[in-house]
Design a protein around this motif. Structure first.
Motif, PDB file in Angstrom:
ATOM      1  N   ALA A  15       0.832  -1.202   0.000  1.00 17.79           N
ATOM      2  CA  ALA A  15       0.000   0.000   0.000  1.00 17.79           C
ATOM      3  C   ALA A  15       0.869   1.256   0.000  1.00 17.79           C
ATOM      4  O   ALA A  15       0.429   2.313  -0.426  1.00 17.79           O
ATOM      5  N   GLU A  16       2.103   1.129   0.455  1.00 18.59           N
ATOM      6  CA  GLU A  16       2.999   2.282   0.501  1.00 18.59           C
ATOM      7  C   GLU A  16       3.654   2.580  -0.848  1.00 18.59           C
ATOM      8  O   GLU A  16       3.951   3.718  -1.158  1.00 18.59           O
ATOM      9  N   ALA A  52      -5.224  11.106  -4.168  1.00 16.90           N
ATOM     10  CA  ALA A  52      -5.500   9.837  -4.843  1.00 16.90           C
ATOM     11  C   ALA A  52      -6.303   8.909  -3.946  1.00 16.90           C
ATOM     12  O   ALA A  52      -6.008   8.761  -2.771  1.00 16.90           O
ATOM     13  N   ASP A  53      -7.321   8.299  -4.521  1.00 17.09           N
ATOM     14  CA  ASP A  53      -8.126   7.304  -3.815  1.00 17.09           C
ATOM     15  C   ASP A  53      -7.654   5.931  -4.292  1.00 17.09           C
ATOM     16  O   ASP A  53      -8.230   5.334  -5.191  1.00 17.09           O
ATOM     17  N   CYS A  54      -6.566   5.460  -3.699  1.00 15.18           N
ATOM     18  CA  CYS A  54      -5.937   4.207  -4.120  1.00 15.18           C
ATOM     19  C   CYS A  54      -6.628   3.008  -3.495  1.00 15.18           C
ATOM     20  O   CYS A  54      -7.093   3.076  -2.363  1.00 15.18           O
ATOM     21  N   TYR A  55      -6.606   1.919  -4.226  1.00 12.72           N
ATOM     22  CA  TYR A  55      -7.075   0.651  -3.672  1.00 12.72           C
ATOM     23  C   TYR A  55      -5.903  -0.042  -2.985  1.00 12.72           C
ATOM     24  O   TYR A  55      -4.780  -0.041  -3.490  1.00 12.72           O
ATOM     25  N   SER A  56      -6.146  -0.623  -1.858  1.00 15.84           N
ATOM     26  CA  SER A  56      -5.213  -1.573  -1.254  1.00 15.84           C
ATOM     27  C   SER A  56      -6.054  -2.527  -0.417  1.00 15.84           C
ATOM     28  O   SER A  56      -7.099  -2.138   0.102  1.00 15.84           O
ATOM     29  N   PRO A  57      -5.619  -3.765  -0.294  1.00 14.53           N
ATOM     30  CA  PRO A  57      -6.433  -4.739   0.427  1.00 14.53           C
ATOM     31  C   PRO A  57      -6.640  -4.387   1.895  1.00 14.53           C
ATOM     32  O   PRO A  57      -7.644  -4.746   2.482  1.00 14.53           O
ATOM     33  N   ASN A  58      -5.711  -3.651   2.484  1.00 13.23           N
ATOM     34  CA  ASN A  58      -5.852  -3.295   3.900  1.00 13.23           C
ATOM     35  C   ASN A  58      -6.402  -1.880   4.103  1.00 13.23           C
ATOM     36  O   ASN A  58      -6.443  -1.392   5.219  1.00 13.23           O
ATOM     37  N   LYS A  59      -6.780  -1.224   3.018  1.00 13.18           N
ATOM     38  CA  LYS A  59      -7.368   0.122   3.037  1.00 13.18           C
ATOM     39  C   LYS A  59      -6.415   1.177   3.604  1.00 13.18           C
ATOM     40  O   LYS A  59      -6.824   2.246   4.000  1.00 13.18           O
ATOM     41  N   LYS A  60      -5.135   0.893   3.644  1.00 15.76           N
ATOM     42  CA  LYS A  60      -4.142   1.851   4.126  1.00 15.76           C
ATOM     43  C   LYS A  60      -3.358   2.376   2.932  1.00 15.76           C
ATOM     44  O   LYS A  60      -2.648   1.630   2.278  1.00 15.76           O
ATOM     45  N   HIS A  61      -3.500   3.633   2.649  1.00 16.90           N
ATOM     46  CA  HIS A  61      -2.737   4.238   1.562  1.00 16.90           C
ATOM     47  C   HIS A  61      -2.396   5.693   1.885  1.00 16.90           C
ATOM     48  O   HIS A  61      -2.420   6.550   1.028  1.00 16.90           O
TER      49      HIS A  61
END
Length: 114
Positions: A15-16, A52-61
């Protein structure tokens, strides 16, 4: 699905270090925003401004909630290049940018190249 596919290929995405964005309703409202020429320009603008509204599986961006500079664009569609549409594309000018800040991938399956 895209995130899982990238992980399955062994890419070191987190996510980082990865901002995965998809088409949203806001992408279709193009004429109301300055600097928006094609439906991917809004997402580029959001990366540049830190919204940015990024996707990540843990919702941490949170790393993507600060301005970033896009230094290279890669795509298989003419509109993968910022500020370019099928109608206004100038292939000779784009070819001058090849490997400096643009890579164009051939895709015989689909796309808007003429």
């Amino acid at each position: 699905h895209t995130w899982r596919n990238l992980v399955a290929l062994g890419l070191p995405i987190t996510a980082e270090n990865t901002c995965l964005m998809g088409r949203s309703k806001a992408d279709s409202v193009l004429s109301e925003k300055k600097g928006i020429v094609n439906d991917k320009d809004l997402r580029r603008q959001q990366i540049n401004t830190g919204k940015a509204d990024c996707y990540s599986p843990n919702k941490k961006h949170t790393n993507w909630l600060k301005p970033h500079q896009i230094v290279f664009q890669v795509g298989d569609n003419i509109e993968d290049i910022g500020g370019v549409t099928q109608e206004n594309a100038k292939p000779a000018e784009l070819l001058k940018r090849w490997a400096d800040d643009v890579i164009i991938l051939p895709n015989p399956m689909y796309g808007s190249w003429r």
